[in-house]
Every structure is written in structure tokens, then in C-alpha cells.
Design an enzyme around this catalytic site. Structure first.
Site, PDB file in Angstrom:
ATOM      1  N   GLU A   1       0.560  -0.950  -0.041  1.00 27.13           N
ATOM      2  CA  GLU A   1       0.297  -0.186   0.307  1.00 27.13           C
ATOM      3  C   GLU A   1       1.033   1.249   0.193  1.00 27.13           C
ATOM      4  OE1 GLU A   1      -3.421  -0.005   2.506  1.00 27.13           O
ATOM      5  OE2 GLU A   1      -3.184  -2.968   3.013  1.00 27.13           O
ATOM      6  N   MET A   2       1.364   1.422   1.366  1.00 28.11           N
ATOM      7  CA  MET A   2       1.495   3.220   1.392  1.00 28.11           C
ATOM      8  C   MET A   2       3.670   2.496   1.144  1.00 28.11           C
ATOM      9  SD  MET A   2      -1.150   5.496   3.086  1.00 28.11           S
ATOM     10  CE  MET A   2      -0.648   6.942   2.903  1.00 28.11           C
TER      11      MET A   2
END
Lengths: 360, 360
Positions: free
Chosen positions: A137-138
């Protein structure tokens, strides 16, 4: 002529009255199971929601510098323009990697008993730590996030105002600010809520029929309360396991959290608020059509093959759960400084996999 | 005592007066070269900006369904929270592919004589068609974009209102709506504009010195007008070519548009409005520090090695070009329907490369 008119009026009145009685009976049953979304929350779990934290969280929510790439913000996958999710099968993160599960909406998430499909985060503060660090994800780290925030003078000031203390610019406080902002992302005033509060006309005939079916067939065993779900865990396939396309064998759900055999393929009951806005459905994101999802639920969870018109009516009812969407101003973010860590678009050397590394 | 006071007051008045004279002289010179950003535009190239088109364009701007993946909207790379660009070296698009050039800001882009670093789009309408279709960016096709818009009833209605006609839901009209919205993305009221309009105190001493240097050293040959650039084309390295890291050999700039030998390594002069918000710099996005970029420009374009304090003063002046950022409400987008094309995250079979396929 006059007599016929009177008789017509008399029948109409009886019909209206009996329909009003029926509506009130339906409402009484519904009010025992569900609760309207409040217009505003002032506290969460006994803690006051602080405006300075909300304001900071509002900025952090839209800040792509919380991701290693500087390309992905919370709003990238929990897009407040489209119902607080991303409307794709599974979220796509750093390096265009696919996440393992469909993205639950942030709208009304504050009402859930726990976060993520497997409930592994107790609350929104804990949840926020997941996607920030998940490599798919991030893909960020606590050190890098804190260094980023500390390098931006306006953020340092806002963290001071929001949290006080000696060293307020921490990942934990960033998560608290995000949670405070998310607590404002609720959707009151859905047609269903207006019906619960007494407005007979808020639901169509089909929607009332659907609400009746929703309660009579037992959907309410899992989908109840203010968020119509989100409160407890149930096996996907209480009665009958759906196909492996919809329930992939490798994702054992809550089992990965509790390591208890009875939690295999157990997931948190999905909250149904705004469900018409958040296709595709299920943790696998395999089903795009809401009526098809309703039919699958009837089959797998209740062992009941819903007729087409029953599924249709329940679907109509589910459309009445779309509330007023939060109106958000795009924040103007404070600029980086010379010491802000630069964006990094490389893939992590070791791409870790497994549900524990993701946020869904 | 009284005499000394009078003499002091007299000197102070002379100083203030001479400083006011100097400011007015500086202002007069500057007003002959630059123009303040207007508070509002009502027309572009003689065409009125239509509110219904702006409103539709506002939605399209934030709609990730304009991309094949349903993940990338205009605002993904031209982020209005951070100065209308993306603050990364080169934009990252479909499949995490890297674009070939640094992302120019959308803010005040309406004032440019042409769009893209090589000016290959005449205006914002034409520009919008680029990123939508570039395989390394939104990777969509006209057919798919039109099918998407036509599948969303509320969009069909809004296209009708905005454009009328028999078949208003077209890619060309989508581009017109986007251009109408973009024409509202201007940043008036920068300290420099307030100085141009008569406020001596709007600029610091260093900024006034920087403005003087900016005009005296010849920066204004390329950076002039309302957008302080964006009007004409110049070789990068008029006097001296910068290193291959900053001016990569393979990107020949406007040459790819005109196929004229004299256009090799020619680019549109960068508009300098809000330049402090839009690092990294140059079409290669290789330089993060604004003062360093100023020094490189002095060297390569003017053949003048600026002293550290000169570069510092010009940089201070450039910071005065940051105007009021547009305050935008996040739109609530109309939901998809059953016929809306589904998101597609696969990489295109043939990844085409080359500047003509990109939007920067």
C-alpha cells in the site's frame, strides 16, 4: 354521485390508515434492530473529538507524502468522492501491487466494533497504522513518516496545537488525527433513517417490502445496529460455502488473527451503509452487481434461495441506505522543506505478502 | 533636544521618501514587463467560461473513471492540494510506469500560449486529450471514455445542460469541460501582484532586490507577462548546455513537434507562478532546490555565474510569486451503472514510448 364519492373517500381513508398502521409496525420492528446515523458525532468511545485534531487529520488524509512514493494518500483508496472506497476489485498500492482484499469504506467506519475485514485493529487509530506501512500500500516506515512530518514547519505547529506535550510529532499522533477526521465522515439522513424517524414517504413500496424481507429472512442476524453490520464475525458460508472464486481458499480471514480453527473463513459482517456506492462486493471483490451479492448472501449465509423479486426488493431497500455524503474541502497542504525525505518509487527489496501486511 | 529630534524626523522622512521613490521606480519597470494574475477570468480566447461546463469539469477533474484503471484522475498528478503538480521527478501513471518529463502545474496554465513542455497542444482543451490516452498515464481510449460517461445517467444529464446538441457526451466536450474548470484554477493576490498594484510592503527588502536582479540580469527575456513564462520557446542552454543529468540527450524537446534542427533541446519557458510550490525543477525534474535551479539558469541561459547572494535574492523574489490557491470542494461523483466499463489494471500489450505519447 355524492354517495359514491363519499364511499371512495372512505375506502381511501381506510387504505391510507391501514397502510400507515403497517408502516408504523414495520418501523417499530426496524427501530428495535437498527439505529439512524446521527447528524454529528461529538465523541468516540467516551473521548471528545477535538477540532484541532480533525483539522490536522483533514490535511494528513489528503497528504501523499505519508506514502513512500509521495503518490498515495489515504484518499487515493478511500476516495471521498465515490463513497469512501475505491470501486476496484482489490486496492492497488505502491508499485502497482495488488492488495489481497476489497477495500472497506471509511464512511461510518467509526461505528464498527473493530476495523479491517478480519477485525485485527481495535479502532480507527490502530487501523490507520496499517496502510501507511503495508508494503503493497503506502510502503512507508514510522521513522520516515515522522521525519517527513517533522521536516514541515506548519505540521510541527499543528501537531503542537492539536496534541501539546514535548514531542507531539509522532506516528501515533498522526493516527489519532486521522481517526479524529474519520470520525466526521458519517452519512446521516439516508432515506432509511428518515423512515426510522417517522417519515412514511421516505421509502418506496418496494423498499418497504425489502426491509420486511431483510428482517424476516434473517439478514439482521449479522447486519444490525447503526452501521447495519461491522459488529461481529461470521463464517462466509454459514450454511453453504460459496465458490472458490468468491471465497478464495488462501484467504482464511480471521483465522490469521486468532489462529483458532473455528475462525477459518470468518470475516466481520460488512456494514451495509452506502452499500449501493461501494461495488464490487465481498472481501474478494468478485461480485459487481448488488442484487447478485444479495442472492449469494441468501444462499450461503441463510440457506435460502431468494426469488428474483425478493432479491430485487432487498436490493431496493439497500439503496435506501445511501446517506448524505460528507462535503469536504480539498486542503492546501503545507510545503515540504529541504530536509523532507524525497519520494521513492522503487519496489521494496523484499515484497512481503500475507494479510497481516495489508490494511484491508 | 528638540532640534535633534527634528533633524532625526527630517532624515527619516527623506529616507522613507527616497525608498518610496525607489519602490515606485522598481514597480514601474516591473509593470512594463509583468502583469498581476486577475482575481477571476470570465472568458478564454474570447469565449465565455460557462458555469455549467465548469461544474461538470470539476467532477471530471476528480473522476478516476476517466482512466482505464479507475485509479488515476487529473488531480492525481495535478494535485490541487500541493500547487497543481505532483512534486515528484516525473509523473507515475498506469502500471507505475514513469513518464518522460516533470509535470507542469495546472495553476494559471490558462495563461500559457501553448501547453506541454514542447508546446504541442494549442490550449487546455487539446492538452486534456493527452494524459487521458497516454499509455504511461491514464491509458484510456476515446471509445472507452465516451462509453464510461454515457453509462452514467447523471453525467449524460450534465453534458446536455453544459453543451446541448444531439450527442453531447463526447470526449471533445469532456475536454472542453475540463478546460473550463482549469480556467478557474488561477492564483491571484501573490505578494508580487500586491506590489505591482502599489503595496510597497508586499515584498521584503531581499525580494525587491531579487526583482531588480531578475530584470537586470535578463531573466525577463524569457520569463515575462502574467504567467512569467509560458509564452515562447528557448533552447535549454542558450549560452551553455547544462550537464546530461539535467538535460538528458534523448529528450530533444520541441524538435519532436516541429522536426526542425534549430528546435533541438528547445522548450517552452517555464511559467514561474507558484514556482516555490512545484519542485523538482526543469523538464527533467532533476533539481529539487530552487536556488540551485536559479543558479543553473543564470549559467546556462545567461552565461552569468550568479553570486550566492544574488541567487538567494532572486529565490526570495520567486517565493513572492505564490498566490492564493484555489479552494476546491471535493465533488461527489455520480455512481457507475451496470454498463460502465470495469476497471482494467493490466499493462497495455505494447507499451509505446516517446514524448508524443505523453502529456508533459
Amino acid at each position: 354521485m355524492k354517495k359514491r364519492m363519499l364511499s371512495y373517500l372512505f375506502s381511501a381513508t381506510i387504505l391510507a390508515t391501514s397502510s400507515a398502521y403497517a408502516d408504523q409496525a414495520l418501523r417499530d420492528r426496524a427501530n428495535a434492530i437498527f439505529k439512524p446515523v446521527p447528524d454529528k458525532l461529538t465523541e468516540v468511545a467516551g473521548e471528545k473529538i477535538m477540532p484541532a485534531q480533525v483539522e490536522l487529520g483533514h490535511k494528513l488524509w489528503f497528504d501523499p507524502r505519508l506514502s513512500r512514493s509521495h503518490l498515495i494518500s489515504c484518499n487515493t483508496c478511500h476516495n471521498l468522492s465515490i463513497g469512501g472506497g475505491d470501486n476496484v476489485q482489490v486496492s492497488i498500492g505502491h508499485g502497482w501491487q495488488k492488495g489481497p482484499r476489497n477495500n472497506p469504506t471509511v464512511l461510518n467506519a467509526v461505528f464498527n466494533a473493530a476495523q479491517f475485514w478480519d477485525g485485527r485493529a481495535a479502532d480507527l487509530k490502530e487501523q490507520a497504522l496499517g496502510p501507511l506501512q503495508a508494503p503493497v500500500e503506502m510502503n512507508n516506515t514510522p521513522e520516515r513518516i515522522e521525519a517527513t512530518l517533522q521536516s514541515i514547519p506548519q505540521y510541527v505547529e499543528e501537531f503542537k496545537n492539536a496534541f501539546g506535550g514535548k514531542n507531539p510529532v509522532t506516528l501515533a499522533n498522526a493516527a489519532r488525527a486521522l481517526a479524529a477526521f474519520e470520525a466526521t465522515l458519517i452519512t446521516p439522513n439516508a432515506p432509511f433513517d428518515r423512515f426510522l424517524k417517522g417519515d412514511d414517504k421516505a421509502l418506496s413500496k418496494a423498499q418497504k417490502e425489502g426491509l420486511g424481507l431483510f428482517m424476516n429472512t434473517g439478514c439482521t442476524a449479522c447486519h444490525n445496529g447503526v452501521n447495519m453490520g461491522g459488529q461481529a464475525y461470521f463464517p462466509f458460508g454459514v450454511v453453504k460455502k460459496p465458490g472458490a472464486d468468491i471465497l478464495p481458499a488462501e484467504d482464511k480471514g480471521r483465522f490469521t488473527v486468532t489462529n483458532t480453527a473455528s475462525d477459518e473463513y470468518v470475516f466481520r459482517a460488512s456494514p451495509l451503509r452506502n452499500v449501493a456506492l461501494t461495488p464490487p462486493y465481498f472481501h474478494s471483490g468478485e461480485v459487481w452487481d448488488l442484487k447478485e451479492a444479495v442472492a449469494i448472501m441468501g444462499d450461503s449465509q441463510l440457506g435460502r434461495e431468494l426469488t428474483d423479486s425478493e432479491a430485487e426488493a432487498i436490493t431496493a431497500f439497500l439503496h435506501s441506505l445511501t446517506g448524505d455524503q460528507p462535503r469536504i474541502t480539498l486542503p492546501i497542504l503545507p510545503p515540504s522543506s529541504a530536509t523532507t525525505p524525497k519520494p521513492d518509487h522503487e519496489l521494496p527489496a523484499q515484497i512481503r505478502v500475507g494479510a497481516a501486511d495489508t490494511d484491508l
